[in-house]
Design a protein around this motif. Structure first.
Motif, PDB file in Angstrom:
ATOM      1  N   ALA A 134       0.838  -1.208   0.000  1.00 30.78           N
ATOM      2  CA  ALA A 134       0.000   0.000   0.000  1.00 30.78           C
ATOM      3  C   ALA A 134       0.871   1.256   0.000  1.00 30.78           C
ATOM      4  O   ALA A 134       1.973   1.254   0.548  1.00 30.78           O
ATOM      5  CB  ALA A 134      -0.893  -0.001   1.231  1.00 30.78           C
ATOM      6  N   ILE A 135       0.365   2.324  -0.581  1.00 37.20           N
ATOM      7  CA  ILE A 135       1.071   3.610  -0.481  1.00 37.20           C
ATOM      8  C   ILE A 135       0.896   4.130   0.938  1.00 37.20           C
ATOM      9  O   ILE A 135       1.875   4.416   1.626  1.00 37.20           O
ATOM     10  CB  ILE A 135       0.568   4.601  -1.541  1.00 37.20           C
ATOM     11  CG1 ILE A 135       0.972   4.097  -2.939  1.00 37.20           C
ATOM     12  CG2 ILE A 135       1.149   6.001  -1.298  1.00 37.20           C
ATOM     13  CD1 ILE A 135       0.485   4.935  -4.093  1.00 37.20           C
ATOM     14  N   GLY A 136      -0.324   4.233   1.411  1.00 40.83           N
ATOM     15  CA  GLY A 136      -0.598   4.404   2.844  1.00 40.83           C
ATOM     16  C   GLY A 136      -0.328   5.770   3.455  1.00 40.83           C
ATOM     17  O   GLY A 136      -0.684   6.010   4.594  1.00 40.83           O
ATOM     18  N   GLY A 137       0.341   6.675   2.724  1.00 39.57           N
ATOM     19  CA  GLY A 137       0.636   8.010   3.263  1.00 39.57           C
ATOM     20  C   GLY A 137       0.759   8.993   2.119  1.00 39.57           C
ATOM     21  O   GLY A 137       0.636   8.621   0.941  1.00 39.57           O
ATOM     22  N   GLU A 138       1.026  10.238   2.443  1.00 42.07           N
ATOM     23  CA  GLU A 138       1.176  11.263   1.399  1.00 42.07           C
ATOM     24  C   GLU A 138       2.536  11.122   0.730  1.00 42.07           C
ATOM     25  O   GLU A 138       3.532  10.824   1.396  1.00 42.07           O
ATOM     26  CB  GLU A 138       1.079  12.661   2.022  1.00 42.07           C
ATOM     27  CG  GLU A 138      -0.269  12.983   2.646  1.00 42.07           C
ATOM     28  CD  GLU A 138      -1.407  12.908   1.632  1.00 42.07           C
ATOM     29  OE1 GLU A 138      -1.230  13.373   0.492  1.00 42.07           O
ATOM     30  OE2 GLU A 138      -2.463  12.368   1.987  1.00 42.07           O
ATOM     31  N   SER A 148       5.831  21.809   5.529  1.00 42.16           N
ATOM     32  CA  SER A 148       5.354  22.033   6.897  1.00 42.16           C
ATOM     33  C   SER A 148       5.631  20.747   7.677  1.00 42.16           C
ATOM     34  O   SER A 148       5.853  19.673   7.094  1.00 42.16           O
ATOM     35  CB  SER A 148       3.856  22.337   6.889  1.00 42.16           C
ATOM     36  OG  SER A 148       3.150  21.193   6.448  1.00 42.16           O
ATOM     37  N   GLU A 149       5.600  20.869   8.989  1.00 45.68           N
ATOM     38  CA  GLU A 149       5.793  19.683   9.826  1.00 45.68           C
ATOM     39  C   GLU A 149       4.715  18.641   9.499  1.00 45.68           C
ATOM     40  O   GLU A 149       4.979  17.446   9.447  1.00 45.68           O
ATOM     41  CB  GLU A 149       5.703  20.094  11.297  1.00 45.68           C
ATOM     42  CG  GLU A 149       6.197  19.017  12.233  1.00 45.68           C
ATOM     43  CD  GLU A 149       6.282  19.517  13.662  1.00 45.68           C
ATOM     44  OE1 GLU A 149       6.532  20.714  13.871  1.00 45.68           O
ATOM     45  OE2 GLU A 149       6.077  18.698  14.560  1.00 45.68           O
ATOM     46  N   GLU A 150       3.486  19.144   9.234  1.00 43.42           N
ATOM     47  CA  GLU A 150       2.367  18.233   8.928  1.00 43.42           C
ATOM     48  C   GLU A 150       2.630  17.465   7.635  1.00 43.42           C
ATOM     49  O   GLU A 150       2.349  16.278   7.531  1.00 43.42           O
ATOM     50  CB  GLU A 150       1.051  19.026   8.785  1.00 43.42           C
ATOM     51  CG  GLU A 150       0.494  19.592  10.079  1.00 43.42           C
ATOM     52  CD  GLU A 150       1.301  20.783  10.624  1.00 43.42           C
ATOM     53  OE1 GLU A 150       1.990  21.473   9.826  1.00 43.42           O
ATOM     54  OE2 GLU A 150       1.261  21.024  11.848  1.00 43.42           O
ATOM     55  N   ALA A 205       2.949  13.553   7.323  1.00 42.84           N
ATOM     56  CA  ALA A 205       1.935  12.835   6.534  1.00 42.84           C
ATOM     57  C   ALA A 205       2.561  11.735   5.675  1.00 42.84           C
ATOM     58  O   ALA A 205       1.938  10.714   5.405  1.00 42.84           O
ATOM     59  CB  ALA A 205       1.163  13.813   5.662  1.00 42.84           C
ATOM     60  N   ALA A 206       3.821  11.951   5.256  1.00 48.70           N
ATOM     61  CA  ALA A 206       4.501  10.923   4.457  1.00 48.70           C
ATOM     62  C   ALA A 206       4.681   9.644   5.273  1.00 48.70           C
ATOM     63  O   ALA A 206       4.702   8.536   4.727  1.00 48.70           O
ATOM     64  CB  ALA A 206       5.854  11.446   3.986  1.00 48.70           C
ATOM     65  N   ALA A 244      11.205  13.452   2.261  1.00 47.30           N
ATOM     66  CA  ALA A 244      10.149  12.742   3.002  1.00 47.30           C
ATOM     67  C   ALA A 244      10.074  11.281   2.544  1.00 47.30           C
ATOM     68  O   ALA A 244      10.068  10.360   3.368  1.00 47.30           O
ATOM     69  CB  ALA A 244       8.807  13.443   2.805  1.00 47.30           C
ATOM     70  N   LEU A 245      10.055  11.077   1.203  1.00 47.05           N
ATOM     71  CA  LEU A 245       9.992   9.705   0.684  1.00 47.05           C
ATOM     72  C   LEU A 245      11.221   8.919   1.106  1.00 47.05           C
ATOM     73  O   LEU A 245      11.152   7.730   1.441  1.00 47.05           O
ATOM     74  CB  LEU A 245       9.916   9.697  -0.846  1.00 47.05           C
ATOM     75  CG  LEU A 245       8.721  10.348  -1.520  1.00 47.05           C
ATOM     76  CD1 LEU A 245       8.757  10.103  -3.018  1.00 47.05           C
ATOM     77  CD2 LEU A 245       7.429   9.835  -0.924  1.00 47.05           C
ATOM     78  N   SER A 246      12.379   9.603   1.078  1.00 44.49           N
ATOM     79  CA  SER A 246      13.634   8.938   1.419  1.00 44.49           C
ATOM     80  C   SER A 246      13.633   8.485   2.878  1.00 44.49           C
ATOM     81  O   SER A 246      13.990   7.347   3.188  1.00 44.49           O
ATOM     82  CB  SER A 246      14.796   9.903   1.159  1.00 44.49           C
ATOM     83  OG  SER A 246      16.002   9.267   1.457  1.00 44.49           O
TER      84      SER A 246
END
Ligand code: NAP
Length: 241
Positions: A86-90, A100-102, A106-107, A148-150
């Protein structure tokens, strides 16, 4: 020749209604496994049902919803292979200091979702079974705007190594795709193939991979009884380019 150890096995794939998860569901089913593939949206569920041709089960479940996960795990009974693709996150794609911290947090939905799938599911997995997750080449190939992805991909891979040690004899592995032509890039619309072609021109293999090519990696780690704690890269040489 590799034995087919999937025949008659129970395989549950969360994030199995499209892309890499669906290709894995189809491949495992063709190898004689009993497969349950799950995702959230009715649209993907209906498409997966049509493609399954009644040969595997398609259910609704979110990696973040313990009750939905348990319903499938109970239906499968003993699970030989628990998979989450699943991708499951942003997919937060921005320079770190502009997030932003959010957005950064979210990632991590992907990691929390995988953690829930494993936490809720491991007790259903047989001792000679396996858990297989999916990370992604940004975990080891650093490019601008992919922090974030990393970070999430790296966390998934490290979690897999921890789980392999703690859950043995259950085997735990992760497959790391490079740039793969799936619905993840449908937001490019008509320009999708052109964008993927441009994005992969610097890779050793100058094209996007297919979901089926990544599924072969998942099937390999599921099928081979001597593989655990490993990251298998199916990325056309992206991390070397
Ligand atoms: N494609 C690439 O280039 C690439 C590169 C690196 C890593 N990856 C990783 O590979 C994995 C599979 O991606 P893909 O390219 O196959 O994407 P995809 O074609 O969009 O398929 C994703 C699947 O996961 C399901 N899903 C998403 N969020 C979910 C959630 N919270 N709970 C349950 N199911 C969920 C989707 O269905 P619903 O949306 O209906 O729930 C769908 O079945 C992901 O972990 C992705 O990060 C992909």
């Amino acid at each position: 020749m590799t034995d087919n150890n999937l025949s008659g096995k129970n395989v549950v794939i969360i994030g199995g209604t499209a892309g890499i998860g669906l290709a894995t569901a189809i491949a495992a089913s063709e190898m004689g496994a009993n497969v349950w593939a799950a995702g959230r949206s009715e649209t993907n569920i209906e498409k997966a049902k049509a493609l399954s041709d009644g040969k595997f089960e398609v259910r609704q479940a979110d990696t973040h919803n313990a009750n939905q996960l348990h319903d499938i795990f109970k239906e499968a009974g003993t699970i030989d292979h628990l998979v989450s693709a699943a991708i499951g996150g942003e997919r937060t794609l921005k320079p770190f200091v502009e997030q932003s911290e959010e957005q950064f947090q979210a990632a991590y939905g992907k990691l929390w979702g995988y953690a829930k799938v494993v936490r809720e599911g491991y007790s259903y997995v047989s001792d000679d079974g396996a858990i297989t997750l999916v990370s992604g080449s940004p975990a080891r190939k650093i490019s601008p705007s992919t922090s974030a992805l990393s970070c999430v991909g790296g966390a998934v891979e490290n979690m897999v190594r921890c789980l392999a040690v703690e859950l043995t004899p259950i085997r735990v592995n992760v497959v790391s795709p490079g740039t793969i032509s799936t619905a993840m890039f449908d937001h490019f619309g008509d320009e999708k193939e052109e964008k993927l072609k441009a994005a992969t021109q610097g890779h050793l293999i100058k094209r996007a991979g297919t979901a089926e090519e990544v599924a072969e990696g998942l099937i390999f780690v599921m099928n081979n009884r001597f593989v655990t704690g490993t990251t298998v890269e199916i990325d056309g040489g992206r991390i070397l380019s």
